[in-house]
Structure formats: C-alpha cells, structure tokens
Design a protein around this motif. Sequence first.
Motif, PDB file in Angstrom:
ATOM      1  N   GLY A 107      20.852 -26.539  -4.896  1.00  0.00           N
ATOM      2  CA  GLY A 107      20.642 -27.731  -4.033  1.00  0.00           C
ATOM      3  C   GLY A 107      20.494 -29.197  -4.272  1.00  0.00           C
ATOM      4  N   VAL A 108      21.398 -30.074  -4.028  1.00  0.00           N
ATOM      5  CA  VAL A 108      21.167 -31.455  -4.132  1.00  0.00           C
ATOM      6  C   VAL A 108      20.136 -32.033  -3.068  1.00  0.00           C
ATOM      7  CG1 VAL A 108      23.129 -32.141  -3.049  1.00  0.00           C
ATOM      8  CG2 VAL A 108      22.343 -33.579  -4.807  1.00  0.00           C
ATOM      9  N   ARG A 109      19.252 -32.946  -3.733  1.00  0.00           N
ATOM     10  CA  ARG A 109      18.438 -33.451  -2.856  1.00  0.00           C
ATOM     11  C   ARG A 109      18.676 -35.202  -2.744  1.00  0.00           C
ATOM     12  NH1 ARG A 109      14.764 -30.663  -5.980  1.00  0.00           N
ATOM     13  NH2 ARG A 109      14.080 -32.742  -7.083  1.00  0.00           N
ATOM     14  N   PRO A 110      19.214 -35.341  -1.485  1.00  0.00           N
ATOM     15  CA  PRO A 110      19.916 -36.772  -1.426  1.00  0.00           C
ATOM     16  C   PRO A 110      18.776 -37.863  -1.470  1.00  0.00           C
ATOM     17  CG  PRO A 110      20.574 -35.592   0.544  1.00  0.00           C
ATOM     18  CD  PRO A 110      19.483 -34.637  -0.377  1.00  0.00           C
ATOM     19  N   ASP A 111      19.047 -39.091  -2.017  1.00  0.00           N
ATOM     20  CA  ASP A 111      17.976 -40.106  -2.073  1.00  0.00           C
ATOM     21  C   ASP A 111      17.996 -40.909  -0.694  1.00  0.00           C
ATOM     22  OD1 ASP A 111      17.861 -39.634  -4.836  1.00  0.00           O
ATOM     23  OD2 ASP A 111      19.478 -40.911  -5.509  1.00  0.00           O
ATOM     24  N   PRO A 112      16.514 -41.274  -0.568  1.00  0.00           N
ATOM     25  CA  PRO A 112      16.493 -42.314   0.558  1.00  0.00           C
ATOM     26  C   PRO A 112      17.532 -43.502   0.609  1.00  0.00           C
ATOM     27  CG  PRO A 112      14.451 -41.656  -0.516  1.00  0.00           C
ATOM     28  CD  PRO A 112      15.388 -41.524  -1.439  1.00  0.00           C
ATOM     29  N   ILE A 113      18.142 -43.713   1.614  1.00  0.00           N
ATOM     30  CA  ILE A 113      18.921 -44.885   1.713  1.00  0.00           C
ATOM     31  C   ILE A 113      17.880 -46.235   1.738  1.00  0.00           C
ATOM     32  CG2 ILE A 113      20.504 -46.325   3.134  1.00  0.00           C
ATOM     33  CD1 ILE A 113      21.807 -43.831   1.857  1.00  0.00           C
ATOM     34  N   LYS A 114      18.238 -47.119   0.910  1.00  0.00           N
ATOM     35  CA  LYS A 114      17.488 -48.474   0.571  1.00  0.00           C
ATOM     36  C   LYS A 114      18.011 -49.425   1.636  1.00  0.00           C
ATOM     37  CE  LYS A 114      16.198 -47.332  -4.126  1.00  0.00           C
ATOM     38  NZ  LYS A 114      16.632 -47.963  -5.542  1.00  0.00           N
ATOM     39  N   ASP A 115      19.282 -49.490   1.868  1.00  0.00           N
ATOM     40  CA  ASP A 115      19.895 -50.535   2.642  1.00  0.00           C
ATOM     41  C   ASP A 115      21.004 -49.963   3.595  1.00  0.00           C
ATOM     42  OD1 ASP A 115      21.373 -52.672   3.682  1.00  0.00           O
ATOM     43  OD2 ASP A 115      21.087 -53.937   1.578  1.00  0.00           O
ATOM     44  N   GLN A 116      20.484 -49.790   4.905  1.00  0.00           N
ATOM     45  CA  GLN A 116      21.339 -49.295   5.918  1.00  0.00           C
ATOM     46  C   GLN A 116      22.510 -50.034   6.290  1.00  0.00           C
ATOM     47  OE1 GLN A 116      20.998 -46.102   7.124  1.00  0.00           O
ATOM     48  NE2 GLN A 116      19.051 -45.483   6.414  1.00  0.00           N
ATOM     49  N   ARG A 117      22.266 -51.423   6.245  1.00  0.00           N
ATOM     50  CA  ARG A 117      23.421 -52.211   6.499  1.00  0.00           C
ATOM     51  C   ARG A 117      24.421 -52.055   5.261  1.00  0.00           C
ATOM     52  NH1 ARG A 117      25.743 -56.399   4.828  1.00  0.00           N
ATOM     53  NH2 ARG A 117      24.033 -56.798   3.042  1.00  0.00           N
ATOM     54  N   ASN A 155      31.142 -54.137  -3.096  1.00  0.00           N
ATOM     55  CA  ASN A 155      31.779 -52.972  -2.567  1.00  0.00           C
ATOM     56  C   ASN A 155      31.289 -51.622  -3.210  1.00  0.00           C
ATOM     57  OD1 ASN A 155      33.147 -54.165  -0.536  1.00  0.00           O
ATOM     58  ND2 ASN A 155      35.010 -54.591  -1.846  1.00  0.00           N
ATOM     59  N   LYS A 156      31.072 -51.996  -4.636  1.00  0.00           N
ATOM     60  CA  LYS A 156      30.703 -50.495  -5.455  1.00  0.00           C
ATOM     61  C   LYS A 156      29.303 -50.062  -4.968  1.00  0.00           C
ATOM     62  CE  LYS A 156      33.262 -51.383  -9.817  1.00  0.00           C
ATOM     63  NZ  LYS A 156      34.134 -52.783  -9.472  1.00  0.00           N
ATOM     64  N   ARG A 157      28.323 -51.131  -4.823  1.00  0.00           N
ATOM     65  CA  ARG A 157      27.116 -50.757  -4.360  1.00  0.00           C
ATOM     66  C   ARG A 157      26.958 -50.323  -2.917  1.00  0.00           C
ATOM     67  NH1 ARG A 157      22.552 -49.050  -6.273  1.00  0.00           N
ATOM     68  NH2 ARG A 157      22.910 -50.326  -8.137  1.00  0.00           N
ATOM     69  N   ALA A 158      27.886 -50.519  -2.044  1.00  0.00           N
ATOM     70  CA  ALA A 158      27.934 -50.169  -0.628  1.00  0.00           C
ATOM     71  C   ALA A 158      28.295 -48.796  -0.671  1.00  0.00           C
ATOM     72  CB  ALA A 158      28.715 -51.057   0.057  1.00  0.00           C
ATOM     73  N   VAL A 159      29.346 -48.331  -1.289  1.00  0.00           N
ATOM     74  CA  VAL A 159      30.125 -46.759  -1.625  1.00  0.00           C
ATOM     75  C   VAL A 159      28.939 -46.145  -2.198  1.00  0.00           C
ATOM     76  CG1 VAL A 159      31.620 -45.286  -2.237  1.00  0.00           C
ATOM     77  CG2 VAL A 159      32.237 -47.600  -1.477  1.00  0.00           C
ATOM     78  N   ALA A 160      28.317 -46.661  -3.009  1.00  0.00           N
ATOM     79  CA  ALA A 160      27.358 -45.642  -3.865  1.00  0.00           C
ATOM     80  C   ALA A 160      26.108 -45.611  -2.819  1.00  0.00           C
ATOM     81  CB  ALA A 160      26.968 -46.509  -5.181  1.00  0.00           C
ATOM     82  N   TYR A 213      25.922 -45.445   0.307  1.00  0.00           N
ATOM     83  CA  TYR A 213      26.368 -44.524   1.515  1.00  0.00           C
ATOM     84  C   TYR A 213      26.297 -42.945   0.713  1.00  0.00           C
ATOM     85  CZ  TYR A 213      29.451 -41.777   4.337  1.00  0.00           C
ATOM     86  OH  TYR A 213      29.914 -40.622   4.993  1.00  0.00           O
ATOM     87  N   LEU A 214      27.024 -42.919  -0.184  1.00  0.00           N
ATOM     88  CA  LEU A 214      26.956 -41.458  -0.819  1.00  0.00           C
ATOM     89  C   LEU A 214      25.626 -40.994  -1.118  1.00  0.00           C
ATOM     90  CD1 LEU A 214      30.250 -41.929  -2.670  1.00  0.00           C
ATOM     91  CD2 LEU A 214      30.035 -40.434  -1.019  1.00  0.00           C
ATOM     92  N   SER A 215      24.821 -41.673  -1.934  1.00  0.00           N
ATOM     93  CA  SER A 215      23.469 -41.084  -2.244  1.00  0.00           C
ATOM     94  C   SER A 215      22.590 -40.736  -1.481  1.00  0.00           C
ATOM     95  CB  SER A 215      22.622 -42.442  -2.859  1.00  0.00           C
ATOM     96  OG  SER A 215      22.493 -43.346  -1.984  1.00  0.00           O
ATOM     97  N   GLY A 216      22.702 -41.084   0.086  1.00  0.00           N
ATOM     98  CA  GLY A 216      21.970 -40.581   1.113  1.00  0.00           C
ATOM     99  C   GLY A 216      22.299 -39.044   1.883  1.00  0.00           C
ATOM    100  N   LEU A 217      23.718 -38.737   1.327  1.00  0.00           N
ATOM    101  CA  LEU A 217      24.302 -37.678   1.984  1.00  0.00           C
ATOM    102  C   LEU A 217      23.777 -36.430   1.530  1.00  0.00           C
ATOM    103  CD1 LEU A 217      28.022 -38.900   2.240  1.00  0.00           C
ATOM    104  CD2 LEU A 217      26.258 -38.947   3.899  1.00  0.00           C
ATOM    105  N   HIS A 218      23.851 -35.357   2.416  1.00  0.00           N
ATOM    106  CA  HIS A 218      23.363 -34.076   1.821  1.00  0.00           C
ATOM    107  C   HIS A 218      24.759 -33.044   1.382  1.00  0.00           C
ATOM    108  CE1 HIS A 218      19.528 -33.664   3.551  1.00  0.00           C
ATOM    109  NE2 HIS A 218      19.803 -34.597   4.354  1.00  0.00           N
TER     110      HIS A 218
END
Length: 232
Positions: free
Chosen positions: A124-134, A220-225, A227-232
């Motif tokens: 099971g992958v463990r998502p990372d905490p989102i650092k910047d919600q915006r 944009n690269k950072r934004a997509v990354a 978003y994805l890092s916090g998903l289960h």
Amino acid sequence: MGKAPLISLWLAIFLSGGGYLVAVAQTPSGSAGWWGGRSRAAAEGNPEHGKRVAESKCAACHSSDGNSADPKIPKLAGQNPAYLYWQLWAFKTGARRSDIMSGIVATLSDSDLADAASFYSRQGVRPDPIKDQRLAAIGERIYFSGVGQGTPSCAMCHGSRRQAGRPVMGMMPMMGMMGNAPGLNGQHADYIVDQLKRFSSGERQGMMMGRIAVMLNDTNKRAVAEYLSGLH
C-alpha cells in the motif's frame, strides 16, 4: 473542451512516430522481455520470491514496503506491476539510463524483475502531506483538464482518483496499444517534478510525455506533482 479535440490530439501524438509503449518508452521497439506477449494474469510474478529480491536489492533506497523515505527516490508501493517490470527491464538493457539502477538490476534475471514488481504492486502506498493546498488545487485542474485547448489531460493515461494507472474509460481500446501507464497517486512530488523536467528536456525519452511535459511551466509541474502526492 470536448472529447473529440482531445482524442484527435492524442491520436496525432500517437501516430507521429517514436516508441509504441508508454511503459517502455525507452526500450527498443519490438523488444519482448519476460513480460512480452503475456497477458497480465499469465505474466504475474511470484511475490514471495519478489519480497526476498526487494529486501536484498531494493529496500535500502525504496524501503522494504516500497514507500521510500527520500522524496527524490520514487515510491514503488502499489505501482502497476507491468509498468514497474518494464522500467526495471529498461534499466537492465540500458534503454533507460541510471548508473545506480543499472548496476543493481544487472545481476537479476527477468523473472526476478517480474517477481519484485509483483511484490511491490501488492504494497500500500502512503501519500505525502499536501504542503500547499492552493497549488494542489491548480494541479488538480491541470491533471483533469490540461493546460490549454487541445492539450490532453494527465487523467487520459494515468486515470482518475479511482483509476490510478488506468486510462479513462473512453480511451481504453487505444491505450491497449500503448501499454500500461504508471500509477502516480501518492508519489513524491519532488520525484514527479524531476521526471517531468527530464521528459521536457529530452533526457528521458517518451513520445507522448515529452510533448506534454514541455507544455508545462515549472509552476504547473509543481502544481500537478503537489496534487498527486497527496492522493491515496
């Protein structure tokens, strides 16, 4: 944006030349490997043996359960096993370059690679905490809508929240020709950004990914990354 323009652009990219597999974008066309010509069910590796391979060869960097502690080292947990196998195989054949990875996989058989891929796919992958919600919200819009008219969305190949690593339903017949795209949910943001930069610079080859990555600016690269890092 309607579905027709997206599909038209996708087909234009697919037919414009280059490799024929997303999962093996850097492997020679026609190469078979252990997984070649097999259905997923027939190609499933041995996860018990894969665990031993992972513990001896992979755990020092990727962790025993595939959730690496270093944000620059990819998580392997929960990854599509076919995609993971092909990437390991690409490192072994030199189609994808990495001095570290090439040295590690050099002594492994193709079945060892398949077994390790099978083992990590079950973790099971463990998502990372989102650092910047915006920023993550911007990334979500880009992921599902692209960055401009005629730009395919990331979700077309990498799937929705419920379909990580799978194409959206309307694209499944065509994606069958392209192999398996990686699951990105929960992946380290730093790693995703690094790979997008490698695709956009041409350091990492990928017919479709190269063209899409170059359309994304650094934000944009950072934004997509993010978003994805916090998903289960």
